[in-house]
Design a protein around this motif. Structure first.
Motif, PDB file in Angstrom:
ATOM      1  N   ASP A 148       0.811  -1.221   0.000  1.00 16.79           N
ATOM      2  CA  ASP A 148       0.000   0.000   0.000  1.00 16.79           C
ATOM      3  C   ASP A 148       0.849   1.278   0.000  1.00 16.79           C
ATOM      4  N   VAL A 149       2.172   1.137  -0.178  1.00 14.98           N
ATOM      5  CA  VAL A 149       3.041   2.312  -0.159  1.00 14.98           C
ATOM      6  C   VAL A 149       3.131   2.903  -1.566  1.00 14.98           C
ATOM      7  N   ASP A 150       2.879   4.201  -1.687  1.00 13.52           N
ATOM      8  CA  ASP A 150       2.999   4.925  -2.951  1.00 13.52           C
ATOM      9  C   ASP A 150       4.340   5.645  -2.945  1.00 13.52           C
ATOM     10  N   VAL A 151       5.305   5.155  -3.760  1.00  9.23           N
ATOM     11  CA  VAL A 151       6.639   5.735  -3.723  1.00  9.23           C
ATOM     12  C   VAL A 151       6.640   7.184  -4.188  1.00  9.23           C
ATOM     13  N   SER A 152       5.673   7.574  -4.998  1.00  7.34           N
ATOM     14  CA  SER A 152       5.636   8.963  -5.461  1.00  7.34           C
ATOM     15  C   SER A 152       5.318   9.935  -4.337  1.00  7.34           C
ATOM     16  N   MET A 153       4.875   9.417  -3.194  1.00 11.64           N
ATOM     17  CA  MET A 153       4.542  10.284  -2.058  1.00 11.64           C
ATOM     18  C   MET A 153       5.577  10.175  -0.946  1.00 11.64           C
ATOM     19  N   MET A 154       6.736   9.600  -1.250  1.00 12.53           N
ATOM     20  CA  MET A 154       7.716   9.348  -0.204  1.00 12.53           C
ATOM     21  C   MET A 154       8.425  10.605   0.262  1.00 12.53           C
ATOM     22  N   LEU A 155       8.522  11.631  -0.598  1.00 18.09           N
ATOM     23  CA  LEU A 155       9.221  12.859  -0.236  1.00 18.09           C
ATOM     24  C   LEU A 155       8.303  14.058  -0.450  1.00 18.09           C
ATOM     25  N   SER A 156       8.338  14.976   0.481  1.00 15.56           N
ATOM     26  CA  SER A 156       7.623  16.226   0.279  1.00 15.56           C
ATOM     27  C   SER A 156       8.391  17.068  -0.739  1.00 15.56           C
ATOM     28  N   THR A 157       7.709  18.007  -1.367  1.00 15.55           N
ATOM     29  CA  THR A 157       8.359  18.884  -2.338  1.00 15.55           C
ATOM     30  C   THR A 157       9.522  19.638  -1.701  1.00 15.55           C
ATOM     31  N   LYS A 158       9.327  20.096  -0.472  1.00 17.21           N
ATOM     32  CA  LYS A 158      10.380  20.832   0.221  1.00 17.21           C
ATOM     33  C   LYS A 158      11.586  19.940   0.474  1.00 17.21           C
ATOM     34  N   LEU A 174      12.413  17.240  -1.127  1.00 16.63           N
ATOM     35  CA  LEU A 174      13.021  16.887  -2.396  1.00 16.63           C
ATOM     36  C   LEU A 174      13.945  17.997  -2.881  1.00 16.63           C
ATOM     37  N   ARG A 175      13.514  19.232  -2.780  1.00 14.56           N
ATOM     38  CA  ARG A 175      14.355  20.354  -3.201  1.00 14.56           C
ATOM     39  C   ARG A 175      15.624  20.418  -2.365  1.00 14.56           C
ATOM     40  N   GLN A 176      15.504  20.184  -1.065  1.00  9.42           N
ATOM     41  CA  GLN A 176      16.673  20.197  -0.202  1.00  9.42           C
ATOM     42  C   GLN A 176      17.662  19.104  -0.597  1.00  9.42           C
ATOM     43  N   LEU A 177      17.125  17.926  -0.916  1.00 14.47           N
ATOM     44  CA  LEU A 177      17.974  16.804  -1.328  1.00 14.47           C
ATOM     45  C   LEU A 177      18.712  17.128  -2.618  1.00 14.47           C
ATOM     46  N   GLU A 178      17.999  17.684  -3.600  1.00 13.55           N
ATOM     47  CA  GLU A 178      18.606  17.976  -4.885  1.00 13.55           C
ATOM     48  C   GLU A 178      19.653  19.082  -4.773  1.00 13.55           C
ATOM     49  N   MET A 179      19.411  20.040  -3.912  1.00 13.58           N
ATOM     50  CA  MET A 179      20.396  21.104  -3.721  1.00 13.58           C
ATOM     51  C   MET A 179      21.639  20.572  -3.014  1.00 13.58           C
ATOM     52  N   MET A 237      22.732  17.180  -2.777  1.00 10.70           N
ATOM     53  CA  MET A 237      23.468  16.126  -3.473  1.00 10.70           C
ATOM     54  C   MET A 237      24.102  16.608  -4.767  1.00 10.70           C
ATOM     55  N   PHE A 238      23.432  17.526  -5.471  1.00  9.31           N
ATOM     56  CA  PHE A 238      23.853  17.861  -6.817  1.00  9.31           C
ATOM     57  C   PHE A 238      24.320  19.300  -6.980  1.00  9.31           C
ATOM     58  N   GLY A 239      24.405  20.019  -5.856  1.00 15.31           N
ATOM     59  CA  GLY A 239      24.906  21.380  -5.920  1.00 15.31           C
ATOM     60  C   GLY A 239      24.014  22.322  -6.710  1.00 15.31           C
ATOM     61  N   LYS A 240      22.729  22.048  -6.771  1.00 12.24           N
ATOM     62  CA  LYS A 240      21.807  22.879  -7.539  1.00 12.24           C
ATOM     63  C   LYS A 240      21.347  24.084  -6.724  1.00 12.24           C
ATOM     64  N   THR A 241      21.116  25.183  -7.427  1.00  4.96           N
ATOM     65  CA  THR A 241      20.535  26.365  -6.799  1.00  4.96           C
ATOM     66  C   THR A 241      19.020  26.335  -6.992  1.00  4.96           C
ATOM     67  N   ALA A 242      18.326  27.139  -6.213  1.00  8.91           N
ATOM     68  CA  ALA A 242      16.872  27.223  -6.358  1.00  8.91           C
ATOM     69  C   ALA A 242      16.496  27.689  -7.762  1.00  8.91           C
TER      70      ALA A 242
END
Length: 523
Positions: free
Chosen positions: A181-191, A193-198, A200-205
């Motif tokens: 019953d786990v939906d992987v698309s709901m595993m991370l909040s948008t906030k 996810l943005r923190q993770l991408e910034m 791990m990958f050195g991305k800016t907002a």
């Protein structure tokens, strides 16, 4: 490779792993240039402490003799890249393509520490396995660094004179390990996810906001003739896990390991899925859109093969990376396996595959004979580490933290490379051997174990092995006998005599106390 004299003739064979047992070349991209098959991959250290610790090293074999692998030497070092920094000092999975000028171009990304930020870099050489020189980084038409989405794991193709670059990364979770019953698309909040991408990958907002979609997924761009300048906008071709709902890629979304092949007029995109241990493929009539999920080619735990679940994996699993290639009319898939109870000492393996008339590729099982073109002969000596199944019944999916507790695995010390920490309930299998009557099997053993190894001959799975010379075997497993195991700190030999004819899977079941090591088997 093993060479033995049989009836006065030299028997040349190749097995998995297809390179010497002290060589660790994962992420293998196979390419035929001229009359040789080349493998370009990253380079792990034996019993290493992280990924890709060593310089790139090329290996190749003549297309008419895949038993004859040679080391072409070191082709590129991270220190040759002028941007090499302490936090990204390791060379990750590369690809090589021949440019329209006839030279060979090596595409790679570097990483290290706890993140990888790109960009994709390029080195160049006049020959496939020569000494490459730094050429530059992939950049935008205005000269700025190309860093759209996650510039990682490049795959490249010369598509009738058009150079296309494929790349990307995403999150991965094996759906077989999650509650239904786990939906992987709901595993991370948008906030989050943005923190993770910034992080791990050195991305800016601003960079995240500039992308028309989330940055995680597989992408492609066209390159100019200089092999460096991006000549088209990036296009998303396969979604990552968090965007896979209702796309046809559910449970097999893109994780990493972009590789591209063109077969007739169909593009095959081969990639490592969110499950991490499997190589999947998608196809399209177009190089930059329209890709449809088609299936799994291979799993390094045989998960999914004939319905096998993640819980019943036949080896410890971990990240996978590779591709397909045709050699003398036969197609193969190249992939890698894990050793040393970690993700940091991976070895290349290969299996023959078939491409059906509809373009589909059925999943193949792991084998010990790989590129051999048939079963291994039950003659001569073999490393024990060519086993294709190694399980205690509850093997893990490996993470970045190596396993500390005892677990059957391929390992080494100063005396040998061996299967180590074989415990009660461990099953070891070799697919396949061809037997021809009376046989004496000798094992080289040591350890604290006290018990028995029960030896079986099991028929190949239905449809899994085509016997070219008409040999047939019974449908039932055969008990070949038991070997008594006693404690010994030194390597000892234990022998079993039996009579057997035909092609069989050779399987060992250990029962007893303590831990056992096996270094070799001989017939």
């Amino acid at each position: 490779m093993v060479n033995d004299t049989v009836h006065g003739a030299t028997l040349r064979q190749v097995f998995n792993p297809y390179l010497p047992t002290n060589v660790y070349i994962p992420d293998g991209e196979p390419h035929v240039f001229g009359d040789r098959l080349y493998i370009f991959g990253s380079h792990d250290q034996e019993d290493g402490s992280t990924y890709c610790m060593l310089p790139y090293e090329a290996w190749s074999a003549p297309v008419d003799d895949l038993t004859d692998w040679r080391c072409d030497g070191e082709i590129y070092r991270a220190e040759q890249d002028p941007t090499c920094a302490e936090h990204d000092r390791y060379l990750y999975a590369p690809d090589v393509v021949q440019g329209n000028d006839g030279r060979y171009y090596l595409y790679y990304a570097m990483a290290g520490g706890d993140r990888f930020t790109g960009p994709i870099h390029v080195a160049v050489c006049d020959e496939p396995a020569g000494r490459y020189e730094y050429y530059g980084e992939v950049h935008n038409p205005d000269g700025t660094t190309f860093e759209r989405d996650i510039t990682f794991d490049p795959g490249v193709i010369n598509d009738d004179g058009v150079i296309r670059l494929y790349y990307g990364w995403s999150l991965g979770v094996d759906p077989g390990t999650l509650p239904p019953d786990v939906d992987v698309s709901m595993m991370l909040s948008t906030k989050r996810l943005r923190q993770l991408e910034m992080q791990m990958f050195g991305k800016t907002a601003d960079q995240l906001d500039a992308s028309p979609y989330d940055i995680m997924g597989a992408n492609t761009v066209r390159l100019a003739d200089d092999m460096l300048t991006v000549a088209s906008d990036p296009k998303r071709i396969v979604p990552g896990m968090l965007a896979a709902a209702s796309t046809g890629f559910e449970n097999h979304a893109f994780f990493e390991a972009s590789s591209i092949r063109k077969i007739d007029d169909i593009y095959y995109f081969i990639y490592s899925s969110q499950a991490n241990h499997e190589l999947c493929y998608a196809t399209s009539r177009y190089p930059d859109h329209g890709f449809v999920y088609r299936g799994v080619i291979v799993s390094n735990g045989d998960v999914g093969y004939q319905g096998r679940t993640s819980a019943d994996r036949l080896a410890c699993t971990g990240n996978n990376h590779g591709s397909i290639i045709e050699v003398n009319g036969q197609w193969y898939v190249f992939y890698h396996r894990q050793t040393h109870k970690s993700l940091y000492s991976r070895q290349g393996c290969a299996e023959p595959i078939s491409i059906a008339e509809d373009g589909s590729i059925a999943q193949v099982e792991m084998s010990s004979c790989g590129l051999n073109g048939g079963p291994l002969c039950a003659v001569g000596e073999y490393p024990a580490t060519i086993c294709c199944n190694l399980t205690n019944g509850h093997m893990p999916h490996l993470t970045d933290n190596p396993v500390a507790e005892p677990m059957p695995h391929v390992g080494n010390d100063d005396t040998a490379r061996f299967i180590g920490e074989i415990c009660d309930g461990t099953v070891i299998a070799y697919k396949w051997f061809k037997f021809d009557g009376p046989t004496t099997l000798t094992l080289r053993l040591r350890g604290s174990a006290s018990g028995a190894l029960t030896v079986y001959a099991e028929p190949p799975d239905s449809g899994a092995f085509v016997v070219a010379d008409g040999d047939v075997v019974d449908d039932n497993p055969k008990l070949l006998g038991k070997l008594s195991v006693e404690p010994s700190n030194n390597w000892t030999h234990s022998r079993l005599y039996f009579e057997l004819a035909g092609i069989w899977t050779l399987t060992f079941h250990y029962s007893g106390n303590g831990l056992l090591d096996i270094a070799g088997l001989a017939f």
